[in-house]
Design an enzyme around this catalytic site. Sequence first.
Site, mmCIF file in Angstrom:
data_model
loop_
_atom_site.group_PDB
_atom_site.id
_atom_site.type_symbol
_atom_site.label_atom_id
_atom_site.label_comp_id
_atom_site.label_asym_id
_atom_site.label_seq_id
_atom_site.Cartn_x
_atom_site.Cartn_y
_atom_site.Cartn_z
ATOM 1 N N GLU A 155 -6.281 4.346 -0.966
ATOM 2 C CA GLU A 155 -6.881 3.866 -2.086
ATOM 3 C C GLU A 155 -8.130 4.532 -2.197
ATOM 4 O O GLU A 155 -8.519 4.777 -3.394
ATOM 5 C CB GLU A 155 -6.909 2.215 -2.305
ATOM 6 N N CYS A 181 2.797 -3.236 -6.199
ATOM 7 C CA CYS A 181 2.007 -3.402 -5.306
ATOM 8 C C CYS A 181 2.776 -3.434 -3.734
ATOM 9 O O CYS A 181 4.073 -3.884 -3.836
ATOM 10 C CB CYS A 181 1.669 -5.015 -5.313
ATOM 11 N N TRP A 194 -6.595 -6.678 0.174
ATOM 12 C CA TRP A 194 -7.246 -5.745 0.971
ATOM 13 C C TRP A 194 -7.064 -4.711 0.713
ATOM 14 O O TRP A 194 -5.975 -4.268 0.233
ATOM 15 C CB TRP A 194 -7.434 -6.289 2.553
ATOM 16 N N ARG A 222 3.256 -6.872 -0.942
ATOM 17 C CA ARG A 222 3.632 -8.180 -1.231
ATOM 18 C C ARG A 222 4.167 -9.081 -0.334
ATOM 19 O O ARG A 222 4.770 -10.122 -0.712
ATOM 20 C CB ARG A 222 4.769 -7.880 -2.437
HETATM 21 N N1 ARG Z 1 -6.957 0.777 -6.163
HETATM 22 C C1 ARG Z 1 -7.995 0.167 -6.798
HETATM 23 C C2 ARG Z 1 -9.320 0.449 -6.429
HETATM 24 O O1 ARG Z 1 -9.479 1.110 -5.275
HETATM 25 C C3 ARG Z 1 -7.436 -1.474 -6.304
HETATM 26 C C4 ARG Z 1 -6.197 -1.840 -6.501
HETATM 27 C C5 ARG Z 1 -5.738 -3.152 -5.664
HETATM 28 N N2 ARG Z 1 -5.736 -2.829 -4.474
HETATM 29 C C6 ARG Z 1 -5.352 -3.800 -3.278
HETATM 30 N N3 ARG Z 1 -5.260 -3.437 -2.294
HETATM 31 N N4 ARG Z 1 -5.162 -4.914 -3.790
HETATM 32 O O2 ARG Z 1 -10.269 -0.178 -6.914
#
Ligand code: ARG
Length: 364
Positions: free
Chosen positions: A248, A71, A243, A74
């Site tokens: 991602e 992560c 968030w 953090r």
């Molecule tokens: N990468 C994953 C998704 O797109 C989520 C993982 C957690 N991401 C976060 N920013 N806490 O579904």
Amino acid sequence: MQLFDIEINETIYKEAKSFLDQLACESGLSINIEERLKEIRNELEQTGTYTHTFEELKFGAKIAWRNSNRCIGRLFWKSLDVFDYRDLTEPDDIFNALEVYLQHATNGGKIRSSICVFAPQHPQSQDEIRILNNKLIRYAGYKSGEKVIGDPEEVEVTKLCQKLGWKGEGTPFDVLPVVIQVPGRALEYYNLNPKDVLEVDIEHPEFKWFKELGLKWYAIPVISNMVLEIGGIRYPAAPFNGWFMGTEIGSRNLGDVNRYNMLPEVAKRMNLDIGSKTNLWKDRALVELNTAVLYSYKKAGITIVDHHTASHQFIRFVEQERKSGRDVTSEWSWIVPPMSGSSVEVFHKDWPNEIKKPNYFYRD
Ligand code: ARG
């Protein structure tokens, strides 16, 4: 009569002790460790498990985040909001609790990092409360032949939901129901109230055609398939959220070839020759897709972080940890964002990938 396996009890006691030592040394809470350990020893002998106080649970969940090597977010580990639903046993109640948690965490777009903890697993039993979804909110993936409509990563969960009687509309963005497992009960699925599922239509600040791609994504990433482990106790149902970092969605969820695979389409709209490699059409499409994601979330008032800011925040986290006398552990290939790697600070650094507890673990 010895009811519980002494060795298992001993292992848990040791884990409990090391967790409580950490708690006492870090948290500034005035707990009498010796008293508490005696209590735990007793409870273990009587019941084969022990029960965390709310303070222990809260502290454990936060440290588990701090110890999450993958992560990048953090820096904010202290701000985790912890919901304690350990007393719930009915699937209906569990689902209601999930909705309350989701509303709190979503907060109309001003996302609050939160976790919702259900009953722990008894150390000497296989039974567990469990959420079968990988993420609390995800889009279905319908497979027919080689083609998938929706999210290819969710084909298995989608099949399970269908087996249980759920029918999606068949669009690329059907929100999956939540599947809840409670020991001794049949699996139950529940549709989330659409009002609780905040979503963002993706548009681009300059490319007017971008909207026509019909892309959207949900506001809040909630991991629901990991096991929270604190002081030897496993919490198999403990969904948690932060968030999004833009990449991602822009690089992975919408960009990956085995996900929504949008790069060729975006590149074509940009009039790039996708037969070439040297024109860097993938890279250029990736940048615009990511730009669109960040722009759209910002415009909709939904918390999101770009990878440059997140990388810098991680460096601050490392610094903060150093000042507290702790070494950071991390997994480089996860910390470095999936776009423009060498342009962010974390690319040029590395930390050992050792596993500390408490932590969040995948099941085998
Ligand atoms: N990468 C994953 C998704 O797109 C989520 C993982 C957690 N991401 C976060 N920013 N806490 O579904």
